[in-house]
Every structure is written in structure tokens, then in C-alpha cells.
Design a protein around this motif. Structure first.
Motif, PDB file in Angstrom:
ATOM      1  N   LYS A  22       0.854  -1.198   0.000  1.00 42.52           N
ATOM      2  CA  LYS A  22       0.000   0.000   0.000  1.00 42.52           C
ATOM      3  C   LYS A  22       0.888   1.245   0.000  1.00 42.52           C
ATOM      4  CE  LYS A  22      -3.766   2.017   2.775  1.00 42.52           C
ATOM      5  NZ  LYS A  22      -3.133   3.103   3.536  1.00 42.52           N
ATOM      6  N   SER A  25       2.492   1.783  -3.346  1.00 44.52           N
ATOM      7  CA  SER A  25       1.551   2.274  -4.347  1.00 44.52           C
ATOM      8  C   SER A  25       1.215   3.754  -4.110  1.00 44.52           C
ATOM      9  CB  SER A  25       0.310   1.387  -4.294  1.00 44.52           C
ATOM     10  OG  SER A  25      -0.818   2.077  -4.624  1.00 44.52           O
ATOM     11  N   GLU A  26       1.121   4.147  -2.842  1.00 42.69           N
ATOM     12  CA  GLU A  26       0.769   5.539  -2.521  1.00 42.69           C
ATOM     13  C   GLU A  26       1.889   6.532  -2.882  1.00 42.69           C
ATOM     14  OE1 GLU A  26      -2.377   4.478   1.052  1.00 42.69           O
ATOM     15  OE2 GLU A  26      -0.314   5.024   1.566  1.00 42.69           O
ATOM     16  N   GLN A  28       3.246   6.794  -5.601  1.00 41.24           N
ATOM     17  CA  GLN A  28       3.192   7.016  -7.052  1.00 41.24           C
ATOM     18  C   GLN A  28       4.535   6.683  -7.709  1.00 41.24           C
ATOM     19  OE1 GLN A  28       1.604  11.021  -7.311  1.00 41.24           O
ATOM     20  NE2 GLN A  28      -0.430  10.137  -7.298  1.00 41.24           N
ATOM     21  N   SER A  31       7.680   3.057 -12.696  1.00 43.16           N
ATOM     22  CA  SER A  31       8.168   1.689 -12.897  1.00 43.16           C
ATOM     23  C   SER A  31       8.999   1.558 -14.176  1.00 43.16           C
ATOM     24  CB  SER A  31       6.973   0.732 -12.967  1.00 43.16           C
ATOM     25  OG  SER A  31       7.378  -0.504 -13.496  1.00 43.16           O
ATOM     26  N   ASN A  39       2.379  -0.867 -13.008  1.00 46.20           N
ATOM     27  CA  ASN A  39       1.474  -0.471 -11.895  1.00 46.20           C
ATOM     28  C   ASN A  39       0.082  -0.084 -12.394  1.00 46.20           C
ATOM     29  OD1 ASN A  39       3.714  -0.691 -10.119  1.00 46.20           O
ATOM     30  ND2 ASN A  39       4.307   1.411 -10.601  1.00 46.20           N
ATOM     31  N   GLY A  40      -0.302  -0.616 -13.556  1.00 42.41           N
ATOM     32  CA  GLY A  40      -1.636  -0.315 -14.096  1.00 42.41           C
ATOM     33  C   GLY A  40      -1.652   0.920 -14.978  1.00 42.41           C
ATOM     34  N   TYR A  41      -0.462   1.514 -15.238  1.00 50.24           N
ATOM     35  CA  TYR A  41      -0.385   2.719 -16.047  1.00 50.24           C
ATOM     36  C   TYR A  41      -0.843   2.444 -17.480  1.00 50.24           C
ATOM     37  CZ  TYR A  41       1.493   7.029 -17.986  1.00 50.24           C
ATOM     38  OH  TYR A  41       1.624   8.244 -18.610  1.00 50.24           O
ATOM     39  N   HIS A  43      -3.302   0.766 -19.842  1.00 50.72           N
ATOM     40  CA  HIS A  43      -4.632   0.158 -19.803  1.00 50.72           C
ATOM     41  C   HIS A  43      -4.853  -0.622 -21.088  1.00 50.72           C
ATOM     42  CE1 HIS A  43      -5.554   4.092 -17.551  1.00 50.72           C
ATOM     43  NE2 HIS A  43      -5.017   3.207 -16.747  1.00 50.72           N
ATOM     44  N   ARG A  53      -7.999  -1.678 -12.214  1.00 49.22           N
ATOM     45  CA  ARG A  53      -7.248  -0.485 -11.835  1.00 49.22           C
ATOM     46  C   ARG A  53      -6.571  -0.606 -10.461  1.00 49.22           C
ATOM     47  NH1 ARG A  53     -10.996   3.782 -12.714  1.00 49.22           N
ATOM     48  NH2 ARG A  53     -11.941   2.810 -10.908  1.00 49.22           N
ATOM     49  N   ASP A  54      -7.372  -0.898  -9.435  1.00 48.44           N
ATOM     50  CA  ASP A  54      -6.812  -0.880  -8.089  1.00 48.44           C
ATOM     51  C   ASP A  54      -5.854  -2.039  -7.834  1.00 48.44           C
ATOM     52  OD1 ASP A  54      -8.172   1.381  -7.668  1.00 48.44           O
ATOM     53  OD2 ASP A  54      -9.839   0.451  -6.584  1.00 48.44           O
ATOM     54  N   SER A  57      -2.333  -1.725  -9.104  1.00 51.10           N
ATOM     55  CA  SER A  57      -1.448  -0.789  -8.391  1.00 51.10           C
ATOM     56  C   SER A  57      -0.635  -1.512  -7.306  1.00 51.10           C
ATOM     57  CB  SER A  57      -2.251   0.369  -7.802  1.00 51.10           C
ATOM     58  OG  SER A  57      -2.945  -0.083  -6.663  1.00 51.10           O
TER      59      SER A  57
END
Ligand SMILES: Cc1ncc(COP(=O)(O)O)c(C=O)c1O
Length: 488
Positions: A22, A25-26, A28, A31, A39-41, A43, A53-54, A57
Motif C-alpha cells: 500500500k 503504491s501511494e 506514485q 516503474s 502499476n496499471g499505467y 490500460h 485499476r486498483d 497498483s
């Protein structure tokens, strides 16, 4: 061990692995490493993005502060230590490929080529696969059979003792506890008998990760003194699919060897969302309190009562009146097969764990106090769906074939028959042949036939019954043509 004793153990409220993810991920993070979604950047498209999405991350990799499953020193080690403390064992491991990989590593880490190993016949395919990989010689123990349910249960200490008389060089015992249907049996005398002879007992407890939740549940095999215990946290705890635990509870087995095989068999890129969900699932069960247990008990009792009031179905009672309360097995009282019941439930949007020719199995949620679950909505939908449906397959005067029934302990000497040629025979004419393939109704993944096993009348009847009532199979290419591969 025992959640109720340490329900307020503050240590168990910690979730070290989830916390580092967590935090990561917070921040930011930028990568330049795997995985490729960054990290889901990146899509894929709009329709999938909200679902992933979540979770993407926290779908990280072995960055310095995120530790390494194969050589843990930081957050993963801390999380595994909390797991071992919660279950009261020497050492625990996170698994990212289900109890399947746990069973394989447990067997390969303890059993050697040529060892005679007792295992109950109604075990999961991963146990038999593990024994095949080690080139051990399995001695298949006949389980108890429960006629009303039409399913096999556990093995008795009497069976184990008889097998030991016939095979005194037994090197290990591998058992399944509880069964898929939630049945339990007396493990302690079996384990005591084995330990007096220095024989380790390995337990596939895939369906019992919640058994440390209090006296509403049966005792875990860990409490009975089993040497290694494997649990699918994802089956009954709130963990992600594939998330499982392996516990080492004795010095009769080598932790080093088991860990060696875990390193070989598990991915070198284990999933962080799965591992973090194991950390959270351990926290969930380790902080499960008496009030949670009592609440769930009343919810389940009320749900069962309401199900029993629905015309056309009945909730079965465990043999000996004790088993896993998170499992409910239902039978039709109007001659419907379990598969037909399942189909009806599904038309009403109620999805169950598995069906067999007689039963429908439900797995209930491990709720904590005051948590809502739509039990009443489920009852309403089931009542409506059942209506006045009659059976398509006549189950009335039921003959329940017991395909686990054997006269002696059967052994599989695969190497002796593998040289023979393979052909097919129609199922109806296959009695007396030696089977050359695995035939596995799925779920539950318990083989009806394994290579090297003699095909009996009961087996033929069982396969035909499954085919007629709508069973699904894994492993056989010929069943669709109503044939079986056999050694000639
Ligand atoms: C008794 C038993 N053991 C092992 C397994 C394999 O577990 P997993 O799906 O976690 O790999 C299963 C799966 O259904 C099972 O029922």
C-alpha cells in the motif's frame, strides 16, 4: 494456537506485506521493471480498466523493500511468521499456486523414490500426481462410505493398522481432512499410531484453513499433531484464488527439503496481490472472536432451517452429527439429481460449489459479527426456482455404486505395466481391464480411475451414472465416445 485464546492478540492485527505494498503504491512510483502493465499505467481498454485499476497498483515485483518469496527477509518473512504464530506451528509458507503446489512440495520434500506410502483412495489428484512424480508406491486405503450421501469419507485407524500389517515398511501417510463435503474423522489415533513408528503424516487440509476459528469448527489436523498441513486459504478464508498455506508442525520432516521443492515448483514471479491477500486472510482468521463465531452460527442455523422448509429439498446431516459448518449438502426429495438441482439454482442466479449425481454442495461465507450476506434473498430465489420441477433422470430407487470399494489395499506398480500397449474399450465392457488413464469428475477433482487401477463393476456403474446425470470430467479423451483407455 487457537484464535479464541489470542483473538485479542494485537500482533495478529498487523498486515506487514499488505502495508508495504500500500505504501509503495501511494508513493506514485515510476516503474522501469516488470510487470509490463507498469502499476496499471498501461490500460488495455475502457471496459476492463475499472475491474483491474486498483489491483494492478499493488501487482508489484521483488523490489528491495517488497521482499522475495523465495528468500524472504523482510515483509514476507514477517507475514509468514505471523501466519505460523496464528496456526501454532514451527514454520509456515505462503503458496501462490494453490494447495496443488503445497501437496506436491510436501510429498516431494518428504517421500523418496520407491517408498511405500499410504493414502486414502478418495484424495485429490494433486496427491496422486505428487506420488507419481516421486516414483513412490502408493497403497490406496479404502475410505469409509456414507450410503445416504453417496460419497466417501475418511479412513479409520483400523484400516491404517491393517495396511501397516500388510506393508510394515510404510514410509509416510498422506490423508485428506476434511473431505470436500466437510466430513471429518478421527485423525489423532492415526497420527499417534504413525508417530510411534516414526512415520510422518501429511495432511491435505485444503478445505480447513478456517478450523482455527473456534469450537464451532472441527479441530485442525495441526492440533491432532500432523507433521505437514496444506490449506487452500482461498477456499474458505477471504483470500484470492490460488492463495494457500503450507505449515510445518514437526521435526520428523525436513523443512529444508520442503522449502527446496517449493522454490522449484513455485513461480519465480509470485503474485503480490495473492500474497498480500494471504496476509489479510491470516489477519482475518487470527482475529476471529467468539462473538463472530456465535453470530455466524445463528446465521447458518437460520439459513439451514429456511432451506429445509423449501419443498423438494433437504439439508443432509453429517455422519456423527459433526462436520464443517461452512459446508451445506442438499439433496432433492423429488428424485432430481444434484446436477439438475444445480442447474435450477443457477437459473435463479444462485451458484454452488459442486454437484454430483445425488448432492449439491454449498460453501458458506466465514462472516464476522454483523456482516450482511443475502441468505434470505438466496432462499427466496431457490424456492421460486424449484417450483414444481420433476426429475428428468429417475433417481427414485437409488442404487449408489461405491467405486472406492476394494477387497484389498490396492497398490499401483505403474512401471510394471507401462510397457504394455494401450487400446480403448466401451465403458460397458471395461470391467476387469487395467485403466491406462485418469478419469476425474471435476469438481471435486477426485479421480474415479487412475492409471494402473483395475476397473470394477462399481466403477463402470459410477461412470455411467455420472455420464447420464450430467457429470463433467477431466483427463479422458475417450469418454465422449463412451470409451476408456485401457492396457491390453
Ligand atoms: C481436497 C483438495 N485438495 C487439494 C486441492 C487443490 O487445491 P487448489 O485448488 O488450492 O490448488 C483441492 C481443490 O479442489 C481439493 O479439493
Amino acid at each position: 494456537m487457537g484464535i479464541l485464546e489470542n483473538g485479542d492478540n494485537m500482533e495478529q492485527y498487523q498486515t506487514p506485506l499488505f502495508d508495504v505494498l500500500k505504501k509503495h503504491s501511494e508513493q506514485q512510483p515510476i516503474s522501469f521493471h516488470v510487470p509490463g502493465h507498469k502499476n496499471g499505467y498501461i490500460h488495455w481498454d475502457r471496459k476492463s480498466e475499472p475491474f483491474y485499476r486498483d489491483v494492478l497498483s499493488i501487482d508489484a515485483t521483488e523490489l528491495t523493500h517488497l521482499d522475495d518469496l523465495h528468500s524472504p527477509e523482510g515483509a514476507i518473512l514477517e507475514a509468514e511468521n505471523l501466519l505460523a504464530a496464528a496456526y501454532g506451528v514451527q514454520k509456515s509458507y505462503f503458496l501462490v499456486n494453490g494447495s496443488t503446489v503445497g501437496n506436491l512440495a510436501m510429498i516431494m520434500g518428504v517421500i523418496q523414490e520407491g517408498d511405500i506410502v499410504f493414502t486414502q483412495r478418495n484424495c485429490h489428484k494433486s496427491i496422486l500426481n505428487g506420488l507419481q512424480l516421486t516414483k513412490a508406491t502408493p497403497v490406496l486405503l479404502e475410505p469409509e462410505y456414507h450410503q445416504q450421501w453417496g460419497v466417501a469419507g475418511g479412513v479409520t485407524v483400523k484400516t491404517v493398522k491393517e495396511a501397516y500389517e500388510a506393508f510394515p515398511h510404510c514410509k509416510a501417510i498422506v490423508l485428506t481432512y476434511p473431505t470436500y463435503y466437510g466430513m471429518v474423522y478421527e485423525l489423532t489415533p492415526i497420527i499417534e499410531f504413525a508417530h510411534e513408528r516414526n512415520i510422518p503424516v501429511l495432511i491435505d487440509e485444503a478445505h480447513g484453513a478456517h478450523f482455527i476459528g473456534g469450537d464451532y469448527y472441527p479441530d485442525s489436523a495441526i492440533k491432532a499433531g500432523a507433521d505437514v498441513v496444506v490449506q487452500s486459504a482461498h477456499k474458505t478464508l477471504p483470500a484470492m484464488t490460488m492463495g494457500s498455506f503450507l505449515h510445518i508442525n514437526s521435526t520428523l520432516v525436513s523443512t529444508k527439503q520442503i522449502n527446496h521443492y517449493l522454490r522449484i515448483l513455485q513461480s519465480s514471479s509470485p503474485s503480490y496481490p495473492i500474497m498480500a491477500s494471504l496476509d489479510l486472510a491470516r489477519h482475518y482468521i487470527a482475529t476471529y472472536k467468539l462473538e463472530d463465531q456465535r453470530y455466524l452460527e445463528s446465521m447458518i442455523s437460520s439459513f439451514k432451517g429456511k432451506l429445509n422448509e423449501i419443498n423438494g429439498i433437504t439439508v443432509l446431516t453429517y455422519p456423527g452429527s459433526f462436520g464443517d459448518p461452512l459446508k451445506i449438502t442438499i439433496q432433492s426429495t423429488t428424485g432430481l439429481s444434484g446436477f439438475e438441482l444445480q442447474e435450477l439454482f443457477e437459473t435463479a442466479g444462485v451458484y454452488t460449489e459442486l454437484a454430483d449425481p445425488y448432492n449439491l454442495l454449498l460453501i458458506l461465507p466465514l462472516l464476522k459479527k454483523d456482516a450482511f450476506y443475502p441468505f434470505d434473498e438466496a432462499v427466496q430465489r431457490i424456492r421460486k426456482a424449484l417450483g414444481t420441477k420433476n426429475s428428468a433422470v429417475e433417481m427414485g430407487n437409488r442404487h449408489i455404486p461405491n467405486y472406492f470399494k476394494k477387497n484389498t489395499f490396492s497398490t499401483l506398480y505403474l512401471d510394471q505395466i507401462q510397457q504394455k500397449s494401450i487400446g480403448t474399450v466401451p465403458i460397458e465392457q471395461s470391467e476387469g481391464y487395467i485403466c491406462a488413464e485418469s478419469i476425474i469428475p471435476y469438481p471435486p477433482g477426485i479421480p474415479i480411475l487412475i492409471p494402473g487401477e483395475e476397473i470394477t463393476k462399481e466403477i463402470v456403474e459410477s461412470i455411467l451414472l455420472l455420464l447420464e446425470t450430467g457429470g463433467r470430467f477431466q483427463g479422458s479423451s475417450e469418454l465422449i465416445n463412451r470409451k476408456i483407455n485401457v492396457f491390453k
